[in-house]
Design an enzyme around this catalytic site. Sequence first.
Site, PDB file in Angstrom:
ATOM      1  N   HIS A  18      -8.937   3.859  -1.949  1.00 55.38           N
ATOM      2  CA  HIS A  18      -7.572   3.362  -1.788  1.00 55.38           C
ATOM      3  C   HIS A  18      -7.167   2.427  -2.940  1.00 55.38           C
ATOM      4  O   HIS A  18      -7.064   1.230  -2.758  1.00 55.38           O
ATOM      5  CB  HIS A  18      -7.466   2.641  -0.431  1.00 55.38           C
ATOM      6  CG  HIS A  18      -6.115   2.087  -0.119  1.00 55.38           C
ATOM      7  ND1 HIS A  18      -4.940   2.627  -0.591  1.00 55.38           N
ATOM      8  CD2 HIS A  18      -5.742   1.009   0.640  1.00 55.38           C
ATOM      9  CE1 HIS A  18      -3.919   1.909  -0.132  1.00 55.38           C
ATOM     10  NE2 HIS A  18      -4.369   0.921   0.595  1.00 55.38           N
ATOM     11  N   LYS A  45     -10.218   6.106   3.652  1.00 51.53           N
ATOM     12  CA  LYS A  45     -11.544   5.694   4.127  1.00 51.53           C
ATOM     13  C   LYS A  45     -12.666   6.110   3.182  1.00 51.53           C
ATOM     14  O   LYS A  45     -13.559   5.317   2.891  1.00 51.53           O
ATOM     15  CB  LYS A  45     -11.767   6.326   5.515  1.00 51.53           C
ATOM     16  CG  LYS A  45     -13.118   6.049   6.133  1.00 51.53           C
ATOM     17  CD  LYS A  45     -13.233   4.594   6.519  1.00 51.53           C
ATOM     18  CE  LYS A  45     -14.661   4.107   6.569  1.00 51.53           C
ATOM     19  NZ  LYS A  45     -15.259   3.859   5.256  1.00 51.53           N
ATOM     20  N   CYS A  82       0.822  -1.207   0.000  1.00 50.79           N
ATOM     21  CA  CYS A  82       0.000   0.000   0.000  1.00 50.79           C
ATOM     22  C   CYS A  82       0.861   1.264   0.000  1.00 50.79           C
ATOM     23  O   CYS A  82       0.346   2.363  -0.199  1.00 50.79           O
ATOM     24  CB  CYS A  82      -0.931  -0.005   1.202  1.00 50.79           C
ATOM     25  SG  CYS A  82      -1.573  -1.654   1.573  1.00 50.79           S
ATOM     26  N   ILE A 134     -12.503  -0.913  -1.664  1.00 49.04           N
ATOM     27  CA  ILE A 134     -11.597  -1.422  -2.703  1.00 49.04           C
ATOM     28  C   ILE A 134     -11.794  -0.548  -3.938  1.00 49.04           C
ATOM     29  O   ILE A 134     -12.865  -0.562  -4.553  1.00 49.04           O
ATOM     30  CB  ILE A 134     -11.887  -2.902  -3.000  1.00 49.04           C
ATOM     31  CG1 ILE A 134     -11.463  -3.749  -1.790  1.00 49.04           C
ATOM     32  CG2 ILE A 134     -11.172  -3.351  -4.266  1.00 49.04           C
ATOM     33  CD1 ILE A 134     -11.949  -5.172  -1.829  1.00 49.04           C
TER      34      ILE A 134
END
Lengths: 388, 388
Positions: free
Chosen positions: A334, A330, A84, A210
């Site tokens: 992401h 959030k 990430c 996602i």
Amino acid sequence: MTKAILAGSGMTPFGNLGERTGRELFASAGLDALEDAGLEPDDVDEVFYGNFVGTLAENQGHQGPIAAEALGTTAPSRRVESACASAGVAVRDAVRAVRSGESDVVVAGGMERMNNMGTAGATDGLARAADDLYEIRAGITFPAAYALMARAYFEAFGGDREDLAHIAVKNHEHALVNDHAHLQREITVEDALGAPEVAAPLGLYDACPISDGAAALVLTSPEYAAEHGLEASVAVTGSGHGGDTMALQDRASLAKTPATRDAAEQAYEEARIGPDDVDVVEVHDCFTIAEVLALEGLGLFSYGEGIGAARRGETTRDGSVPVNLSGGLKAKGHPVGATGAAQVLAIANLLEGSHPRADDVPDATVGVAHNAGGTVASATVHVLEVIE
Amino acid sequence: MTKAILAGSGMTPFGNLGERTGRELFASAGLDALEDAGLEPDDVDEVFYGNFVGTLAENQGHQGPIAAEALGTTAPSRRVESACASAGVAVRDAVRAVRSGESDVVVAGGMERMNNMGTAGATDGLARAADDLYEIRAGITFPAAYALMARAYFEAFGGDREDLAHIAVKNHEHALVNDHAHLQREITVEDALGAPEVAAPLGLYDACPISDGAAALVLTSPEYAAEHGLEASVAVTGSGHGGDTMALQDRASLAKTPATRDAAEQAYEEARIGPDDVDVVEVHDCFTIAEVLALEGLGLFSYGEGIGAARRGETTRDGSVPVNLSGGLKAKGHPVGATGAAQVLAIANLLEGSHPRADDVPDATVGVAHNAGGTVASATVHVLEVIE
């Protein structure tokens, strides 16, 4: 330490982007960034491309040359992968390329496409950010790893699910005006607390979605920017990178993230600032608890004080240190390999006044972008400052 | 341009290494490299780790922290992926970290494990080095892509399968004394010509094997080496990186590799040498034709002259420019993510006299390592020189 000028930036909307390919997404973000910088594809000396699971999602390795081609160049490239934190590390290595004097113009960014893998495929892909041998095969899921960190934090410092809910509510609220955000929807503390449990104590609203998407930055030296008359008002003045053990079992504490602390210390030292100088922050909130760990690792709150910050209104957009004005992972979303670059873009836009939430921080001159990989086995911190 | 001192190196044997995990392989190579350098894990500032398909082979992304831990450190790390040039690019970015003055000691290397995927799995994995959308989905295999390049070369410059066979025979002969080589077995031109066809005009002996293995290098600055009394006799004096279109269809010619040419020009310029100064070379011979393309891209032979070099005895160990004294990818083996670092190690050992083939080049002071990704959409070139 020489600074790197942020000459341009671009990003796609984040969300479920359907059949749009990775190269198409990066072309959109990258060409916008070049146009924003007033530069041509042939001006690009190198490409640093963040991506996490394209080998699975699009059966595509060797994505560096594809990213370069999406920009219209065959400049040398590489894919940088740190789960990430892939784009954060790509930005770091790109900053170095400029500061070392070896390249004049570099593009750093990244892309992720995961919705086409389906929920099970994406979950399986994301698990590769943790230790397959010592964690995943033992049955842990990636959300469960963060749930362990949340439990460890609660035990060490106190706090509860309601504290976490306030973080989710804040970040959703921040994203309401961001038309590039994946989730533009207000939620309440009650919504968060009443949502299905994912891995106790974390519920559905403690987790980021996602997302698919891409982001790109154009970095150059002060000399090049001056010689070519580039309009730029923000520079990267500090870049830090920290590491930790991959598996949680090998750490002294699950309630602290030394990789973030190390990255922050390095970035602050380069920029000659301290946490008190920071006006606005984007941190890696893949789960709500991750925002807490990040704020404390960054030294913006003492250990044990970060958990209540949103609830106390200190990290909301009218707080003392607004955190994740973009909506954060959030609510903004992401797309793993793009996130670190999108955070830098958000901070730059906030500092230069072009972000939809810029009015909330009219006097901000120093911002920080924090990107984390896996359960913070990797972390990068970039300090951005307004330049004359 | 400041040089980077090669303070130590290590590699595992290359071959089918069975159940040995990637982290175990890199620990073996990396700890040998640190010991060779006379340094401790805590001395390492950063790790640059090359790997291509670990996400498939071991379900493991985010391998940087795992590689660092294998060395006994939690220093910041990243995985660098550029298909078969992954380690070459890792070395390049590591050299920059040292030359920029930002890090004192870096470990650059890589690992690949593919035999555990089975032949079909490995073939599927390797296909990800080509363009999935425009090549693989059209039915081309990775060997077929190089077969196209061989056909284009023959058409443009002449040459035949027997020329290629001499390259295979040479590299197998070179590997006979290298106990780290995957294939230590003499072959004849007749063997090569009589072997099963893989993708015409390439036969089985035109292709490198599918190997597991790891390699690691310790790089540092001249100042650090002097201050800490490190014994080192070889430095990286030039580092170059080139790019090209990903898909073959977009290239002006399949008979030349401009990515190699660009990387070589950059590396030679930094080292202030020309092709005539090069005493010994390791090039990326994933297929025999690739050695020809590399030698011409490096400027060691004119276009059209490289194809007959082995047959004429110019690149054999008693030739004017010995090429792939380690056995090359062809016989030493090709653990994708490790190859670029293993090539640098081979050149260093040849220059310092510790390589099993060092007696063939007793007066060598300048060597070149050439690593290519995919069908040479990426290439790196490193110049190594003996220092006082």
